[in-house]
Design a protein around this motif. Structure first.
Motif, short mmCIF file in Angstrom:
data_model
loop_
_atom_site.label_atom_id
_atom_site.label_comp_id
_atom_site.label_asym_id
_atom_site.label_seq_id
_atom_site.Cartn_x
_atom_site.Cartn_y
_atom_site.Cartn_z
N GLN A 104 -12.33 -0.05 -6.01
CA GLN A 104 -11.25 0.88 -5.64
C GLN A 104 -11.72 1.83 -4.54
N GLU A 105 -12.96 2.28 -4.65
CA GLU A 105 -13.53 3.15 -3.62
C GLU A 105 -13.66 2.39 -2.30
N VAL A 106 -14.03 1.11 -2.37
CA VAL A 106 -14.11 0.29 -1.16
C VAL A 106 -12.73 0.18 -0.52
N ARG A 107 -11.71 -0.08 -1.33
CA ARG A 107 -10.35 -0.20 -0.80
C ARG A 107 -9.89 1.10 -0.13
N GLU A 108 -10.17 2.21 -0.78
CA GLU A 108 -9.73 3.51 -0.26
C GLU A 108 -10.46 3.87 1.03
N SER A 109 -11.72 3.48 1.15
CA SER A 109 -12.48 3.80 2.36
C SER A 109 -12.13 2.85 3.50
N GLY A 110 -11.69 1.64 3.16
CA GLY A 110 -11.33 0.66 4.19
C GLY A 110 -12.52 0.04 4.88
N SER A 111 -13.71 0.28 4.36
CA SER A 111 -14.91 -0.31 4.95
C SER A 111 -15.97 -0.48 3.87
N LEU A 112 -16.81 -1.46 4.08
CA LEU A 112 -17.89 -1.73 3.13
C LEU A 112 -19.17 -1.11 3.69
N THR A 113 -19.39 0.14 3.32
CA THR A 113 -20.58 0.84 3.78
C THR A 113 -21.81 0.28 3.07
N PRO A 114 -23.00 0.51 3.63
CA PRO A 114 -24.21 0.04 2.94
C PRO A 114 -24.33 0.57 1.51
N LEU A 116 -21.85 1.39 -0.57
CA LEU A 116 -20.89 0.69 -1.41
C LEU A 116 -21.27 -0.76 -1.61
N SER A 117 -21.83 -1.38 -0.57
CA SER A 117 -22.29 -2.76 -0.70
C SER A 117 -23.36 -2.87 -1.78
N ASP A 118 -24.32 -1.96 -1.77
CA ASP A 118 -25.36 -1.98 -2.80
C ASP A 118 -24.77 -1.76 -4.19
N ALA A 119 -23.81 -0.86 -4.28
CA ALA A 119 -23.18 -0.59 -5.57
C ALA A 119 -22.51 -1.84 -6.11
N VAL A 120 -21.79 -2.56 -5.24
CA VAL A 120 -21.11 -3.79 -5.68
C VAL A 120 -22.12 -4.87 -6.05
N LEU A 121 -23.09 -5.10 -5.19
CA LEU A 121 -24.03 -6.19 -5.41
C LEU A 121 -24.91 -5.96 -6.63
N SER A 122 -25.10 -4.72 -7.03
CA SER A 122 -25.95 -4.44 -8.19
C SER A 122 -25.41 -5.07 -9.47
N PHE A 123 -24.10 -5.35 -9.50
CA PHE A 123 -23.51 -5.85 -10.73
C PHE A 123 -23.96 -7.28 -11.06
N VAL A 195 -28.37 6.78 -7.35
CA VAL A 195 -27.47 5.95 -6.55
C VAL A 195 -28.07 4.55 -6.43
N ALA A 196 -27.28 3.53 -6.74
CA ALA A 196 -27.78 2.15 -6.74
C ALA A 196 -28.23 1.72 -5.35
N THR A 197 -29.34 0.99 -5.30
CA THR A 197 -29.87 0.44 -4.06
C THR A 197 -30.27 -1.01 -4.30
N THR A 198 -30.47 -1.76 -3.22
CA THR A 198 -31.00 -3.11 -3.33
C THR A 198 -32.24 -3.23 -2.45
N LEU A 199 -33.10 -4.16 -2.84
CA LEU A 199 -34.39 -4.35 -2.15
C LEU A 199 -34.31 -5.39 -1.05
N GLY A 200 -33.12 -5.93 -0.78
CA GLY A 200 -32.96 -6.98 0.22
C GLY A 200 -32.98 -8.35 -0.44
N ARG A 201 -32.44 -9.36 0.26
CA ARG A 201 -32.41 -10.72 -0.29
C ARG A 201 -33.82 -11.18 -0.60
N GLY A 202 -33.95 -11.87 -1.72
CA GLY A 202 -35.28 -12.23 -2.21
C GLY A 202 -35.92 -11.11 -2.98
N GLY A 203 -35.15 -10.05 -3.22
CA GLY A 203 -35.71 -8.86 -3.84
C GLY A 203 -36.13 -9.04 -5.28
N SER A 204 -35.63 -10.06 -5.96
CA SER A 204 -36.03 -10.26 -7.36
C SER A 204 -37.50 -10.64 -7.46
N ASP A 205 -37.99 -11.43 -6.52
CA ASP A 205 -39.43 -11.73 -6.49
C ASP A 205 -40.22 -10.44 -6.26
#
Length: 229
Positions: A104-114, A116-123, A195-205
């Motif tokens: 919903q926050e992504v829709r309201e902002s109209g853009s996928l900021t870094p 918000l992207s991390d927040a979504v991908l964390s799921f 605040v949720a973050t990601t370590l980049g693709r391959g980050g699980s290793d």
């Protein structure tokens, strides 16, 4: 102790998670720490849903989100029974309700900021780690779930966050059990403000390596079902 990391292909379904449980159950020695990726192509699916939401394509986004939720609930029904099924269903429904709020926050902002992207991908990893925990318990493994955002502390560089090792090491040493199998998602962490973050693709290793270093593990095992060397 050892750290065992299982990639997305290794936890892509209930049957795959049961195979992982068999591997962990047959491990001799102290209980391992287990790091898991998102199930199958979940990360790609989440990213597509986020872009659809940002573009205002709400019908397609809603359809894709419902399909992803149905996938997790269907696999959960094959994975757990009784009290474990109830616990897992509650976890999945709660996570998708939270995901809807982020979208919903992504829709309201109209853009996928870094951010918000991390927040979504964390799921993806948040979902797979509760799935694996329930699957382990169903197969008689004494397992505990650890939200990686509560143990991997990073800076605020969304999409390519760097761990803050002093804080992270202290948390991992305190929160990874020496008596139970600790299951946590890879790839994700959080800033000191939560605040949720990601370590980049391959980050699980990378997560597995961080956990192994913090705990002075004897070995880090990277398990995969993908053909290769």
């Amino acid at each position: 102790m050892i750290v065992m990391k299982f990639g997305g292909s290794s936890v892509e379904s209930a049957k795959a998670i049961q195979r992982v449980a068999s591997i962990v159950r047959n491990h001799s020695g102290p209980p391992p720490a287990v790091v898991v990726s998102a199930m199958g192509k979940t990360t790609d699916r989440l990213l597509a849903i986020a872009h659809l939401s940002a573009d205002g394509n709400l019908k397609a986004a809603g359809r894709a989100l419902a399909e992803l939720q149905d996938f997790h609930l269907t696999e959960a029904s094959c994975l757990a029974r009784g009290a474990q099924a109830d616990w897992l269903d509650n976890q999945i429904w709660g996570l998708f309700e939270e995901l809807c709020q982020v979208l919903q926050e992504v829709r309201e902002s109209g853009s996928l900021t870094p951010r918000l992207s991390d927040a979504v991908l964390s799921f993806g990893e948040r979902l797979s780690s509760v799935m694996v925990t329930a699957g382990f318990r169903q197969m008689g493994i004494d397992a505990v779930h650890l939200d990686a955002r509560k143990a991997i502390v990073t800076d605020g560089r969304h999409g390519q966050a760097a761990p803050l090792f002093i804080e992270t090491n202290a948390l991992l040493r305190r929160r990874v059990s020496s008596e139970q199998v600790t299951v946590m998602g890879g790839f994700i962490g959080a800033t000191e403000d939560g605040v949720a973050t990601t370590l980049g693709r391959g980050g699980s290793d990378y997560t597995a390596a961080i956990v192994g270093a913090a705990l002075a593990a004897d070995e880090i095992q990277i398990w995969t079902d993908v053909d290769g060397m």
